[in-house]
Design a protein around this motif. Structure first.
Motif, PDB file in Angstrom:
ATOM      1  N   THR A 139      11.456  12.754  -2.282  1.00 17.23           N
ATOM      2  CA  THR A 139      10.619  13.044  -1.124  1.00 17.23           C
ATOM      3  C   THR A 139       9.314  12.262  -1.197  1.00 17.23           C
ATOM      4  O   THR A 139       8.584  12.354  -2.184  1.00 17.23           O
ATOM      5  CB  THR A 139      10.308  14.550  -1.053  1.00 17.23           C
ATOM      6  OG1 THR A 139      11.530  15.268  -0.892  1.00 17.23           O
ATOM      7  CG2 THR A 139       9.378  14.862   0.114  1.00 17.23           C
ATOM      8  N   TYR A 140       9.030  11.507  -0.159  1.00 16.42           N
ATOM      9  CA  TYR A 140       7.744  10.860   0.027  1.00 16.42           C
ATOM     10  C   TYR A 140       7.034  11.561   1.191  1.00 16.42           C
ATOM     11  O   TYR A 140       7.676  12.004   2.150  1.00 16.42           O
ATOM     12  CB  TYR A 140       7.915   9.378   0.357  1.00 16.42           C
ATOM     13  CG  TYR A 140       8.115   8.466  -0.832  1.00 16.42           C
ATOM     14  CD1 TYR A 140       8.259   8.957  -2.125  1.00 16.42           C
ATOM     15  CD2 TYR A 140       8.153   7.085  -0.650  1.00 16.42           C
ATOM     16  CE1 TYR A 140       8.440   8.104  -3.200  1.00 16.42           C
ATOM     17  CE2 TYR A 140       8.333   6.217  -1.725  1.00 16.42           C
ATOM     18  CZ  TYR A 140       8.481   6.738  -2.997  1.00 16.42           C
ATOM     19  OH  TYR A 140       8.654   5.891  -4.072  1.00 16.42           O
ATOM     20  N   GLY A 141       5.687  11.626   1.102  1.00 11.87           N
ATOM     21  CA  GLY A 141       4.940  12.281   2.163  1.00 11.87           C
ATOM     22  C   GLY A 141       3.599  11.624   2.406  1.00 11.87           C
ATOM     23  O   GLY A 141       3.093  10.857   1.588  1.00 11.87           O
ATOM     24  N   GLU A 142       3.026  11.947   3.537  1.00 12.47           N
ATOM     25  CA  GLU A 142       1.696  11.456   3.900  1.00 12.47           C
ATOM     26  C   GLU A 142       0.616  12.215   3.126  1.00 12.47           C
ATOM     27  O   GLU A 142       0.834  13.341   2.715  1.00 12.47           O
ATOM     28  CB  GLU A 142       1.483  11.609   5.403  1.00 12.47           C
ATOM     29  CG  GLU A 142       2.450  10.806   6.271  1.00 12.47           C
ATOM     30  CD  GLU A 142       2.215   9.295   6.235  1.00 12.47           C
ATOM     31  OE1 GLU A 142       1.107   8.869   5.821  1.00 12.47           O
ATOM     32  OE2 GLU A 142       3.121   8.550   6.622  1.00 12.47           O
ATOM     33  N   LEU A 143      -0.486  11.627   2.841  1.00 13.70           N
ATOM     34  CA  LEU A 143      -0.949  10.387   3.438  1.00 13.70           C
ATOM     35  C   LEU A 143      -0.387   9.185   2.679  1.00 13.70           C
ATOM     36  O   LEU A 143      -0.465   9.124   1.457  1.00 13.70           O
ATOM     37  CB  LEU A 143      -2.472  10.324   3.423  1.00 13.70           C
ATOM     38  CG  LEU A 143      -3.109   9.033   3.910  1.00 13.70           C
ATOM     39  CD1 LEU A 143      -2.909   8.805   5.381  1.00 13.70           C
ATOM     40  CD2 LEU A 143      -4.567   8.959   3.517  1.00 13.70           C
ATOM     41  N   PHE A 144       0.163   8.235   3.412  1.00 12.74           N
ATOM     42  CA  PHE A 144       0.572   6.956   2.880  1.00 12.74           C
ATOM     43  C   PHE A 144      -0.587   6.003   3.155  1.00 12.74           C
ATOM     44  O   PHE A 144      -0.857   5.652   4.304  1.00 12.74           O
ATOM     45  CB  PHE A 144       1.847   6.500   3.573  1.00 12.74           C
ATOM     46  CG  PHE A 144       2.488   5.259   2.998  1.00 12.74           C
ATOM     47  CD1 PHE A 144       2.182   4.785   1.728  1.00 12.74           C
ATOM     48  CD2 PHE A 144       3.450   4.572   3.742  1.00 12.74           C
ATOM     49  CE1 PHE A 144       2.785   3.647   1.214  1.00 12.74           C
ATOM     50  CE2 PHE A 144       4.072   3.448   3.239  1.00 12.74           C
ATOM     51  CZ  PHE A 144       3.737   2.983   1.981  1.00 12.74           C
ATOM     52  N   ASP A 145      -1.293   5.590   2.099  1.00 11.73           N
ATOM     53  CA  ASP A 145      -2.529   4.820   2.252  1.00 11.73           C
ATOM     54  C   ASP A 145      -2.225   3.342   2.460  1.00 11.73           C
ATOM     55  O   ASP A 145      -2.326   2.525   1.554  1.00 11.73           O
ATOM     56  CB  ASP A 145      -3.434   5.013   1.030  1.00 11.73           C
ATOM     57  CG  ASP A 145      -4.760   4.274   1.168  1.00 11.73           C
ATOM     58  OD1 ASP A 145      -5.206   4.088   2.321  1.00 11.73           O
ATOM     59  OD2 ASP A 145      -5.324   3.872   0.138  1.00 11.73           O
ATOM     60  N   ILE A 146      -1.834   3.026   3.680  1.00  7.72           N
ATOM     61  CA  ILE A 146      -1.585   1.649   4.085  1.00  7.72           C
ATOM     62  C   ILE A 146      -2.421   1.372   5.337  1.00  7.72           C
ATOM     63  O   ILE A 146      -2.826   2.303   6.036  1.00  7.72           O
ATOM     64  CB  ILE A 146      -0.094   1.397   4.395  1.00  7.72           C
ATOM     65  CG1 ILE A 146       0.413   2.376   5.463  1.00  7.72           C
ATOM     66  CG2 ILE A 146       0.741   1.481   3.122  1.00  7.72           C
ATOM     67  CD1 ILE A 146       1.839   2.125   5.931  1.00  7.72           C
ATOM     68  N   PRO A 147      -2.701   0.094   5.629  1.00 10.28           N
ATOM     69  CA  PRO A 147      -3.343  -0.199   6.919  1.00 10.28           C
ATOM     70  C   PRO A 147      -2.426   0.224   8.064  1.00 10.28           C
ATOM     71  O   PRO A 147      -1.214   0.396   7.866  1.00 10.28           O
ATOM     72  CB  PRO A 147      -3.520  -1.716   6.887  1.00 10.28           C
ATOM     73  CG  PRO A 147      -3.304  -2.133   5.472  1.00 10.28           C
ATOM     74  CD  PRO A 147      -2.396  -1.120   4.866  1.00 10.28           C
ATOM     75  N   ALA A 148      -2.987   0.387   9.241  1.00  8.63           N
ATOM     76  CA  ALA A 148      -2.152   0.661  10.402  1.00  8.63           C
ATOM     77  C   ALA A 148      -1.103  -0.442  10.514  1.00  8.63           C
ATOM     78  O   ALA A 148      -1.447  -1.626  10.591  1.00  8.63           O
ATOM     79  CB  ALA A 148      -2.996   0.710  11.672  1.00  8.63           C
ATOM     80  N   PRO A 149       0.187  -0.098  10.478  1.00  9.33           N
ATOM     81  CA  PRO A 149       1.213  -1.146  10.508  1.00  9.33           C
ATOM     82  C   PRO A 149       1.242  -1.881  11.835  1.00  9.33           C
ATOM     83  O   PRO A 149       0.839  -1.346  12.877  1.00  9.33           O
ATOM     84  CB  PRO A 149       2.518  -0.367  10.274  1.00  9.33           C
ATOM     85  CG  PRO A 149       2.212   1.030  10.683  1.00  9.33           C
ATOM     86  CD  PRO A 149       0.768   1.246  10.399  1.00  9.33           C
TER      87      PRO A 149
END
Length: 245
Positions: free
Chosen positions: A157-167
């Protein structure tokens, strides 16, 4: 268009350490082997090679990268062992037009964090939960022929917050039986290169054997490939403008 040239990179640590136990039953040729096999099924005229962390220069020499239209990256336990000189080399090729597919825990790879400029951190839990991958951009080429939702019976399981720039483009959002949601399929443009991040594919589950996952990855390769682009990264220039009035 000429046959695509694909390089699948895997750190190979799980395979060499036999961890987790039983992984060689569903990935007998390693994760890189499973990915290469799936690409061969979906894009039969492609030339596919594999490379490992343990290879000289991690298998990513200048010659190999120059002969690669799209590079797939899978890493997990050995991000810090990747030589910075190799990362520099890969970065220059991406900026010059080589496609890059970053898979699952490759979100923490040196190349991905460098190109995105953020920590790429996320929340996670490994409890063999069901993942539903929902298409939110059905007209995008990467979503072509992909069921909505694409269901993975067991997955980390992966969850937010995913710290990436706005794709640049959001294609898939995943929901998990534990309640988390995650931006599981996103694209970025860096220089002349196209980047696709796709999160499903943990070492504990045979996700890369699913036909639907193979389809997503093949679609991502076709989208990211720019074989006709001169492999020169954008740079500062000062051209004469004698034609401008």
């Amino acid at each position: 268009m000429s046959a695509l040239r694909i390089t699948v990179w895997n750190e190979g640590v799980h395979e060499s350490t036999k961890d987790p136990v039983g992984m060689d039953e569903y990935y007998p040729d390693g994760i890189h082997g499973a990915l290469a096999s799936g690409i061969g099924e979906q894009i039969p005229d492609a030339t596919v090679r594999t490379a490992l962390l343990s290879d000289p220069e991690h298998g990513l020499t200048e010659e190999v990268l120059a002969d690669t239209d799209v590079l797939l990256w899978w890493g997990h336990k050995a991000h810090g062992q990747v030589d910075d000189a190799v990362v520099d080399r890969v970065q220059q090729h991406v900026l010059g037009g080589m496609g890059l597919l970053v898979l699952h825990s490759g979100h923490f790879s040196k190349i991905f964090t460098r190109l995105l400029g953020t920590t790429c951190s996320l929340s996670w839990r490994n409890a063999a939960e069901r993942e539903a991958v929902w298409t939110v951009n059905p007209t995008h080429p990467i979503a072509e022929g992909v069921p909505n939702p694409l269901v993975i019976p067991e997955q980390e399981t992966y969850g937010e917050l995913f710290d990436i720039p706005a794709p640049d483009e959001l294609i898939f959002i995943s929901s998990f039986s534990g309640g988390e949601v995650f931006r599981s399929g996103v694209t970025f443009n860096r220089g002349r290169g196209r980047i696709f991040y796709f999160s499903p594919g943990d070492e504990r589950y045979p996700v890369y054997n699913q036909p639907e996952i193979k389809r997503v990855i093949a679609n991502g390769i076709r989208w990211a490939a720019r074989p006709g682009v001169d492999r020169v990264a954008p740079k500062v220039s000062n051209p004469d403008r004698d034609w401008y009035l």
